[in-house]
Scaffold this motif. Structure first.
Motif, mmCIF file in Angstrom:
data_model
loop_
_atom_site.group_PDB
_atom_site.id
_atom_site.type_symbol
_atom_site.label_atom_id
_atom_site.label_comp_id
_atom_site.label_asym_id
_atom_site.label_seq_id
_atom_site.Cartn_x
_atom_site.Cartn_y
_atom_site.Cartn_z
ATOM 1 N N THR A 278 43.431 37.863 44.539
ATOM 2 C CA THR A 278 42.556 36.676 44.501
ATOM 3 C C THR A 278 41.090 37.127 44.547
ATOM 4 O OG1 THR A 278 42.287 36.406 46.875
ATOM 5 C CG2 THR A 278 44.265 35.408 45.903
ATOM 6 N N GLY A 279 40.217 36.146 44.516
ATOM 7 C CA GLY A 279 38.793 36.459 44.656
ATOM 8 C C GLY A 279 38.315 36.188 46.074
ATOM 9 N N GLY A 280 39.251 36.227 47.026
ATOM 10 C CA GLY A 280 38.927 35.894 48.429
ATOM 11 C C GLY A 280 38.225 37.025 49.161
ATOM 12 N N GLU A 286 34.377 35.124 57.007
ATOM 13 C CA GLU A 286 33.498 35.496 55.886
ATOM 14 C C GLU A 286 33.649 34.514 54.723
ATOM 15 O OE1 GLU A 286 32.941 39.547 53.573
ATOM 16 O OE2 GLU A 286 34.118 39.809 55.402
ATOM 17 N N GLN A 287 34.901 34.158 54.435
ATOM 18 C CA GLN A 287 35.148 33.252 53.293
ATOM 19 C C GLN A 287 34.579 31.863 53.563
ATOM 20 O OE1 GLN A 287 38.610 33.994 51.136
ATOM 21 N NE2 GLN A 287 38.793 31.970 50.234
ATOM 22 N N ARG A 288 34.743 31.392 54.804
ATOM 23 C CA ARG A 288 34.180 30.075 55.150
ATOM 24 C C ARG A 288 32.653 30.092 54.981
ATOM 25 N NH1 ARG A 288 38.089 26.489 54.815
ATOM 26 N NH2 ARG A 288 39.671 26.578 56.424
ATOM 27 N N GLY A 291 32.047 31.811 50.822
ATOM 28 C CA GLY A 291 32.824 31.333 49.672
ATOM 29 C C GLY A 291 33.516 32.491 48.969
ATOM 30 N N ALA A 292 34.331 32.163 47.928
ATOM 31 C CA ALA A 292 35.092 33.198 47.209
ATOM 32 C C ALA A 292 34.757 33.131 45.717
ATOM 33 C CB ALA A 292 36.580 32.984 47.453
ATOM 34 N N ASN A 293 35.440 33.975 44.935
ATOM 35 C CA ASN A 293 35.111 34.077 43.511
ATOM 36 C C ASN A 293 36.307 33.678 42.623
ATOM 37 O OD1 ASN A 293 34.284 34.708 40.982
ATOM 38 N ND2 ASN A 293 33.984 36.908 41.367
ATOM 39 N N SER A 298 43.576 35.525 40.174
ATOM 40 C CA SER A 298 44.759 35.244 39.349
ATOM 41 C C SER A 298 45.397 33.904 39.747
ATOM 42 C CB SER A 298 45.778 36.380 39.453
ATOM 43 O OG SER A 298 46.249 36.507 40.771
ATOM 44 N N VAL A 299 45.290 33.521 41.007
ATOM 45 C CA VAL A 299 45.872 32.252 41.461
ATOM 46 C C VAL A 299 45.127 31.078 40.808
ATOM 47 C CG1 VAL A 299 46.282 30.808 43.500
ATOM 48 C CG2 VAL A 299 46.648 33.274 43.623
ATOM 49 N N TYR A 300 43.822 31.189 40.773
ATOM 50 C CA TYR A 300 42.996 30.161 40.119
ATOM 51 C C TYR A 300 43.375 30.060 38.633
ATOM 52 C CZ TYR A 300 38.737 27.849 38.413
ATOM 53 O OH TYR A 300 37.853 26.986 37.813
ATOM 54 N N GLU A 320 35.347 24.013 45.740
ATOM 55 C CA GLU A 320 35.916 24.264 47.076
ATOM 56 C C GLU A 320 36.075 25.761 47.328
ATOM 57 O OE1 GLU A 320 38.338 20.257 48.262
ATOM 58 O OE2 GLU A 320 39.501 21.919 47.453
ATOM 59 N N CYS A 321 36.414 26.482 46.269
ATOM 60 C CA CYS A 321 36.572 27.937 46.382
ATOM 61 C C CYS A 321 35.211 28.582 46.633
ATOM 62 C CB CYS A 321 37.207 28.470 45.098
ATOM 63 S SG CYS A 321 37.183 30.268 44.966
ATOM 64 N N LYS A 322 34.240 28.213 45.810
ATOM 65 C CA LYS A 322 32.929 28.871 45.889
ATOM 66 C C LYS A 322 32.174 28.565 47.186
ATOM 67 C CE LYS A 322 30.617 29.396 41.890
ATOM 68 N NZ LYS A 322 30.089 29.074 40.559
HETATM 69 FE FE1 SF4 Z 1 41.083 32.184 46.968
HETATM 70 FE FE2 SF4 Z 1 41.828 29.853 45.879
HETATM 71 FE FE3 SF4 Z 1 39.383 30.779 45.485
HETATM 72 FE FE4 SF4 Z 1 41.413 31.999 44.370
HETATM 73 S S1 SF4 Z 1 40.742 29.917 43.938
HETATM 74 S S2 SF4 Z 1 39.719 32.986 45.395
HETATM 75 S S3 SF4 Z 1 43.009 31.751 45.878
HETATM 76 S S4 SF4 Z 1 40.246 30.159 47.435
#
Ligand code: SF4
Length: 364
Positions: A278-280, A286-288, A291-293, A298-300, A320-322
């Motif tokens: 994932t882009g987590g 840290e993610q909260r 954010g992530a990418n 691959s899940v996205y 929500e991810c970012k």
């Molecule tokens: Fe993680 Fe979901 Fe963002 Fe992918 S789309 S990086 S699984 S939070």
């Protein structure tokens, strides 16, 4: 340096650059506006480039019919990216009334893959055909062609005519074949050209091919052959690749750990998704905060290409991810549920397809 050819895809791909190098055309909004019901894979630029698709749309708008050709090299069980392509093909059949031709190139897989014997490639061709039949193509407008089991005489004759028009030097430079390739593999591009031109020669239907950009060289060679035969050149819709679950450039049926097969059990699906790249971030905190990418995740990719039909939902997930509002574990759980449900349904249809497969096979 990325590698991209029909037999190898590696590295980070710059799709705009490739389109320019290959001499294809990017799909733009003008082209998309000509389609009444736009499929999400066109809206989201999974199919991002084309050859003469504008001409196909014009031809169709004049009340003419065309054929869609979308082959399958049966070297393993089908995976989700394959289903994605054939579901799209079903949309082309429904939207444009296209006749669909699915050639199974078990001969190619036998010649190219040393580890596969004659019986195994035919077994995979049968198994893959069940997946296709489960998609629900209209049997009156669909033909499956098996190279080894029921070679169609017209198709073989056409491949011989194509072979006479393709030189060894073209094959060597276009496909990178060397002295070490067996002679069967050097013949195969002629068979591929015959697959693509078969609806045109036999039924007078111009062909549109849906295919990954790595296979574009087959289209180019076939367009040259069509020109020599004074036939309409086949058009193409070219797709980018679907990432594998390890974050690799292209999902491959030969990498079992990072690929979801149509035959996987619920437990296998869950185990593979829970291990997915994932882009987590390293930690929840840290993610909260940061954010992530989604662009590398691959899940996205699975969620947005397969299961989120509404563009608003896609944008929502992205934000929500970012912004760290959602965590990777939640996304993975969501994806597991979607895939298990989807494949449970698909497997039932696949079982029923054992009774209907013959409807798609026209033997002479
Ligand atoms: Fe993680 Fe979901 Fe963002 Fe992918 S789309 S990086 S699984 S939070």
């Amino acid at each position: 340096m990325p590698k991209i050819n029909p037999y190898e895809v590696e590295g980070k791909i710059d799709y705009n650059k490739i389109v320019e190098e290959f001499g294809a055309t990017l799909i733009d909004d003008n082209l998309l506006r000509k389609i009444k019901h736009l499929h999400p894979l066109l809206r989201r630029h999974y199919f991002f480039a084309h050859r003469d698709f504008d001409k196909v749309l014009h031809y169709h708008s004049q009340g003419n019919k065309f054929a869609l050709v979308s082959g399958r090299g049966p070297s393993a069980n089908m995976h989700l990216a394959h289903l994605l392509l054939y579901n799209f093909n079903k949309y082309i059949q429904d939207e444009f009334g296209a006749f669909v031709f699915v050639p199974f190139s078990d001969d190619e897989k036998f010649m190219f893959k040393q580890e596969l014997d004659f019986e195994t490639v035919q077994k995979f061709a049968y198994e893959n055909a069940l997946d296709m039949a489960a998609i629900g193509f209209d049997p009156k407008k669909t033909e499956f062609l098996f190279d080894l089991k029921h070679m169609n005489q017209d198709l073989y004759n056409l491949s011989v005519k194509c072979a006479k028009r393709i030189t060894l030097s073209t094959v060597k430079s276009a496909f990178g074949f060397s002295e070490q390739n067996n002679i069967g593999s050097t013949f195969y591009p002629a068979m591929q050209a015959a697959h693509i031109l078969y609806p045109t020669v036999k039924y007078g239907l111009p062909s549109l091919v849906t295919v990954g950009i790595d296979q574009d060289v087959f289209i180019k060679v076939t367009r040259d052959v069509a020109g020599a035969f004074k036939l309409p050149k086949p058009a193409a819709l070219l797709s980018r690749f679907m990432k594998d679950l390890g974050g690799g450039t292209k999902m491959s049926a030969s990498k079992a750990e990072t690929t979801i097969y149509t035959t996987d059990s619920d437990a296998e699906i869950k185990a593979k998704i829970m291990r997915a790249f994932t882009g987590g971030r390293e930690t929840v905190a840290e993610q909260r905060k940061l954010g992530a990418n989604p662009d590398v995740c691959s899940v996205y990719e699975y969620l947005t290409l397969f299961f989120l039909n509404n563009d608003f939902e896609v944008e929502n997930l992205r934000q929500e991810c970012k912004t760290g509002k959602i965590l990777c574990g939640e996304c993975k759980e969501r994806l597991v549920c979607h895939i298990q449900k989807f494949l449970t349904d698909h497997k039932k249809k696949r079982e029923k397809a054992k009774q209907t497969l013959h409807l798609y096979t026209k033997t002479d």
